[in-house]
Each structure stands twice: as structure tokens, then as C-alpha cells.
Design a protein around this motif. Structure first.
Motif, PDB file in Angstrom:
ATOM      1  N   VAL A 252      -2.767  -3.458  11.750  1.00 39.14           N
ATOM      2  CA  VAL A 252      -4.010  -4.006  10.812  1.00 39.14           C
ATOM      3  C   VAL A 252      -3.300  -5.259  10.302  1.00 39.14           C
ATOM      4  CG1 VAL A 252      -4.706  -3.493   8.374  1.00 39.14           C
ATOM      5  CG2 VAL A 252      -4.022  -1.670   9.976  1.00 39.14           C
TER       6      VAL A 252
ATOM      7  N   GLU B 262     -10.482   1.556   6.512  1.00 39.19           N
ATOM      8  CA  GLU B 262     -11.162   0.876   7.515  1.00 39.19           C
ATOM      9  C   GLU B 262     -12.644   1.287   7.256  1.00 39.19           C
ATOM     10  OE1 GLU B 262     -11.456   0.271  12.327  1.00 39.19           O
ATOM     11  OE2 GLU B 262     -10.115   1.811  11.608  1.00 39.19           O
TER      12      GLU B 262
ATOM     13  N   ALA C  62       2.369  -0.137   5.695  1.00 37.21           N
ATOM     14  CA  ALA C  62       1.474  -0.744   6.706  1.00 37.21           C
ATOM     15  C   ALA C  62       0.949   0.696   7.571  1.00 37.21           C
ATOM     16  CB  ALA C  62       2.397  -1.624   7.423  1.00 37.21           C
ATOM     17  N   ARG C  63      -0.229   0.350   8.237  1.00 35.91           N
ATOM     18  CA  ARG C  63      -0.685   1.482   9.293  1.00 35.91           C
ATOM     19  C   ARG C  63      -1.247   0.867  10.294  1.00 35.91           C
ATOM     20  NH1 ARG C  63      -5.855   3.210   8.953  1.00 35.91           N
ATOM     21  NH2 ARG C  63      -7.474   1.695   8.033  1.00 35.91           N
TER      22      ARG C  63
ATOM     23  N   GLY D 297      -2.523  -5.099   5.073  1.00 39.20           N
ATOM     24  CA  GLY D 297      -2.945  -3.544   5.224  1.00 39.20           C
ATOM     25  C   GLY D 297      -4.391  -3.765   4.914  1.00 39.20           C
ATOM     26  N   ARG D 298      -5.107  -4.815   5.136  1.00 43.66           N
ATOM     27  CA  ARG D 298      -6.668  -4.743   5.314  1.00 43.66           C
ATOM     28  C   ARG D 298      -7.307  -5.019   6.342  1.00 43.66           C
ATOM     29  NH1 ARG D 298      -7.357  -8.583  -0.446  1.00 43.66           N
ATOM     30  NH2 ARG D 298      -5.697  -7.374  -1.628  1.00 43.66           N
ATOM     31  N   PRO D 299      -7.807  -3.833   6.879  1.00 46.65           N
ATOM     32  CA  PRO D 299      -8.532  -4.020   8.197  1.00 46.65           C
ATOM     33  C   PRO D 299      -9.896  -4.619   7.899  1.00 46.65           C
ATOM     34  CG  PRO D 299      -8.685  -1.689   7.682  1.00 46.65           C
ATOM     35  CD  PRO D 299      -7.565  -2.332   6.602  1.00 46.65           C
TER      36      PRO D 299
ATOM     37  N   ARG E 246      -6.903   6.930  -0.495  1.00 51.09           N
ATOM     38  CA  ARG E 246      -5.921   5.910  -0.160  1.00 51.09           C
ATOM     39  C   ARG E 246      -4.922   5.918  -1.010  1.00 51.09           C
ATOM     40  NH1 ARG E 246      -3.761   4.421   3.715  1.00 51.09           N
ATOM     41  NH2 ARG E 246      -3.088   2.235   2.843  1.00 51.09           N
TER      42      ARG E 246
ATOM     43  N   GLU F 202      -4.709   7.842   5.381  1.00 52.16           N
ATOM     44  CA  GLU F 202      -5.162   6.961   6.116  1.00 52.16           C
ATOM     45  C   GLU F 202      -6.645   7.235   6.401  1.00 52.16           C
ATOM     46  OE1 GLU F 202      -3.279   6.384  10.234  1.00 52.16           O
ATOM     47  OE2 GLU F 202      -1.563   6.323   9.384  1.00 52.16           O
TER      48      GLU F 202
ATOM     49  N   GLY G 115      -6.613  -0.676   2.221  1.00 51.45           N
ATOM     50  CA  GLY G 115      -6.236  -0.272   3.562  1.00 51.45           C
ATOM     51  C   GLY G 115      -7.505   0.601   4.395  1.00 51.45           C
TER      52      GLY G 115
END
Length: 412
Positions: A402, A119, A389-390, A406-408, A20, A25, A117
């Protein structure tokens, strides 16, 4: 770059952080519902591993989860002091070794990965991985599939990724040692000292924990693996007999209030293939080195892999560079681990000889003999700003934003 990481333990979580930080990603797939659970006992991070944590930006979080251990003392079974040395570092190095529970380390690393960020998807077990020129596709036992540019196999000594990458790869073998650990109360132990007793039936480790209790681990030499399903009372009875000749281990075992799940120690032959241009092995999946360096070596792998990916023009070139950078060091560490195991399984004649020569040997050679290990520096990650962002891919293949920051969420 999209990366799949298989395994949410130390190697997987550290890889997610490093990847990251270079802008990839990252989705981590973990077979168990709770990868941060208390598997095994405490682990120690030497100065080489701590430098990696500092480069990853998570050193202080890990320090808060454990305790600094500046010194290590080695004792004979009779109680004779064999050596008093800096723990996991050279004299003068301000990065003191940190000892903490394995689960606490995984929790700290995973929290940082998610904050950056990444997952984390739990309850998904890898069953197949297909590589093409364009990337790699992972298939899980649930029927779920996921595609990426790279798949990182960080799934431990019984790695499913390793068997898919190299079907003829060696399988883990029992190393002639098993570990039983626990906590004890009411035994006077100097804080900041890691004690190792070379007992008749295997090494006995103990230190003062942050809360004042004693963390201990018995590494028992045994030609055949024991029945790990024995009840706790039976384990304590057996250990009391095995360590009945050594005063301090006997006192700690008698004061034990909690027992952890016993574990077997394993060896693994050289893995013939560690990457194929799209799939790469890290940590214990590639080299279960032992000798107290398993976590630190996994951290080194994560940082070197990310640095290679940031520096090279293609994934395949990066994996070649990573493998070249790690091969010689890993091979040397495996040899050191073999010597470490031999010292813990020594017979009576070898034990007497060791007790005679170790004090002089430590005074004369310890720092020179360990410098290659502790002063190693894997470097820093390049200053690559992470994406603002993603999106995260959910189970049916659709893409969804997300949540803010940016924290899923960690999904089960």
C-alpha cells in the motif's frame, strides 16, 4: 482478519471504519462507479446515530458536511402547530440531530475508511459467495474473485448478498409512499428547525439548508407506484396539485429551483437468515426500517458488529452475538416505522382525529415514547492499534504494498 464488504454506501463505509479500527484488513466492493452520488435527498441522524459516529471518530467530519437541527415542528395541513419537540434527541441532550445530503454522508464515511487503510474497489457487482469452514470466497460479475474470513453484505434493500445467503428471503415491496425532493430559494424558514406538515396527500418536510436554501421532501401517499421517469416539470405540476391545499408546501414548490430524482419507499418482510457464520447482513440489506432511522440503524449495526468480532473467539460466535444484540432493537424499530408510515397515509377521518389528539399526546408522552430510541448507546470500540502497514490484493491475485500512510487508492 480479512473482511470483504459488499456495498459502499452508509452501511458499507461505516462497517469499513469500524472493522479497520479493530485491526481487520478491509476491502469494500461497490457495484456503482460513484456510490456517494445524490441518490434520494437529505437524511437525518439522531442522537443514537451520532454517538456511533463519535465512537468511530468521524462525528466532526459529518457535522461539517451538514447542519445541526435542534428542533422539530409538526404542522397540520391547515397550518396548526401540532407539536414542537427536540429533533432526534431527548430534551437536554447536547447531541443535536444533523441533517445532510446522503451523498455527503457517504463521502465523509468513505474518506475516513480510506484514511484508515481500507481499500475501495468500484464497478464490481457480487454474483456468488461460497462459504467454507476456513472462510468465504466472493465471485463478481467481472470474473474477479476474492477470499476472506468474513463477508459483510451492506448492499442495500435490493441486496444480492441477502438472496445468496437466503434464496427464500422476502423481496422488497412498494410501501404505498414515494418521495420527491428538491431545493427552493426565497422562502423564509427558521434555521435549525425540521418542519413536517401532515398534508392531505402525504407528509411534506422542509428545513433551512446550510447555504440558506430550503431542502424539501414530499412523501406522497399513493396506492400504486408512479412513473419515476416523468420529467421534472411534470413532477412539479403534479406536486402543486397534490399540495395545493397547504400554504407553506405550495410556496416552497413554487420557489423550487432544483429537483432530485424521485424514489419509491419499500417494505421488506422479516429476513429468515441474517448470517451463516461467514456472511452477515447489515443495514437495509437486513432491515430497511425507515422512520428516518435507516442511516442511524446502519451505523449502529457497523459498531456492534465490530465490537462482537473483537470480543468473541471466532467469526461464527461473533455473528451470533451480533445477531442477538441487534434483533430486539431492530424488531422494535420496524414496528415504529410501520406506525410512521401509517401516520403519513392516514385518511380524512384519521387526519382529523390526529390533529385533535396529537398536541396533547406530544406534551404528555413524546419523551417517554422516544427515549428507547434516542438514548441507546452501542458502546465504544476496544483500543486495538491498527496494523502499521498492510498489503492490498490486486486483480490478478498478486500482493502489492500500500502507498505510504497505509492509504490505498480508490480504484475503479
Amino acid at each position: 482478519m480479512r473482511v470483504i464488504v459488499i456495498g459502499g454506501g452508509v452501511a458499507g463505509a461505516a462497517s469499513a471504519i469500524a472493522l479497520r479500527r479493530i485491526g481487520a484488513e478491509v476491502t469494500v466492493y461497490e457495484a456503482y462507479a460513484e456510490p456517494a452520488g445524490q441518490v434520494g435527498s437529505f437524511i437525518s441522524l439522531a442522537s443514537n446515530g451520532l454517538r456511533v459516529l463519535r465512537s468511530l471518530g468521524v462525528l466532526e467530519q459529518v457535522r461539517r458536511a451538514g447542519t445541526d437541527v435542534p428542533r422539530q415542528r409538526m404542522w397540520s395541513g391547515s397550518g396548526k402547530l401540532l407539536g414542537d419537540v427536540p429533533r432526534g434527541r431527548l430534551d437536554g441532550d447536547e447531541l443535536h440531530s444533523v441533517t445532510l445530503m446522503r451523498g455527503a454522508l457517504v463521502e465523509a464515511l468513505r474518506a475516513e475508511a480510506v484514511a484508515l487503510g481500507a481499500e475501495v474497489v468500484t464497478g464490481e457487482r457480487l454474483v456468488d459467495a461460497v462459504t467454507t469452514e476456513e472462510g468465504v470466497r466472493a465471485v463478481f460479475a467481472s470474473g474477479r474473485e476474492a477470499g476472506a474470513s468474513l463477508l459483510v453484505g451492506a448492499d442495500g434493500i435490493r441486496s444480492a448478498t441477502r438472496s445468496l445467503l437466503a434464496p427464500d428471503a422476502p423481496v422488497p415491496a412498494y410501501a404505498g409512499l414515494y418521495s420527491v425532493s428538491g431545493t427552493a430559494d426565497g422562502v423564509d424558514t427558521e434555521p435549525g428547525v425540521f418542519n413536517m406538515t401532515f398534508a392531505r396527500n402525504g407528509a411534506f418536510l422542509h428545513l433551512a439548508a446550510p447555504d440558506g436554501r430550503i431542502w424539501w421532501s414530499a412523501q406522497v401517499a399513493s396506492p400504486a407506484p408512479p412513473d419515476l421517469a416523468l420529467p421534472g416539470e411534470e413532477w412539479l405540476r403534479r406536486l402543486a396539485g397534490l399540495y395545493g391545499h397547504e400554504r407553506v408546501p405550495s410556496e416552497i414548490l413554487a420557489a423550487t429551483t432544483e429537483l432530485h430524482r424521485p424514489t419509491l419507499m419499500h417494505t421488506l418482510g422479516a429476513v429468515p437468515v441474517r448470517h451463516d457464520g461467514r456472511i452477515v447482513l447489515t443495514g437495509d440489506a437486513a432491515h430497511p426500517v425507515g422512520a428516518g432511522q435507516g442511516a442511524s440503524m446502519a451505523l449502529e449495526d457497523a459498531l456492534v458488529l465490530a465490537r462482537s468480532l473483537a470480543a468473541e473467539p471466532s467469526v461464527a460466535a461473533a455473528l451470533d452475538a451480533y445477531d442477538t444484540a441487534r434483533s430486539a432493537r431492530v424488531a422494535k424499530m420496524v414496528r415504529a416505522a410501520r406506525g410512521n408510515r401509517d401516520a403519513k397515509t392516514a385518511g380524512p377521518v384519521a387526519r382529523r382525529l390526529r390533529d385533535l389528539v396529537m398536541p396533547a399526546g406530544i406534551r404528555l408522552f413524546h419523551e417517554r415514547a422516544t427515549a428507547w430510541l434516542y438514548i441507546h448507546d452501542c458502546g465504544e470500540l476496544p483500543a486495538v492499534p491498527p496494523p502499521a502497514a498492510r498489503t492490498a490484493r490486486d486483480g490478478d491475485g498478486l500482493r502489492q504494498p500500500v502507498r505510504p500512510g497505509g492509504r490505498p487508492a480508490v480504484r475503479g
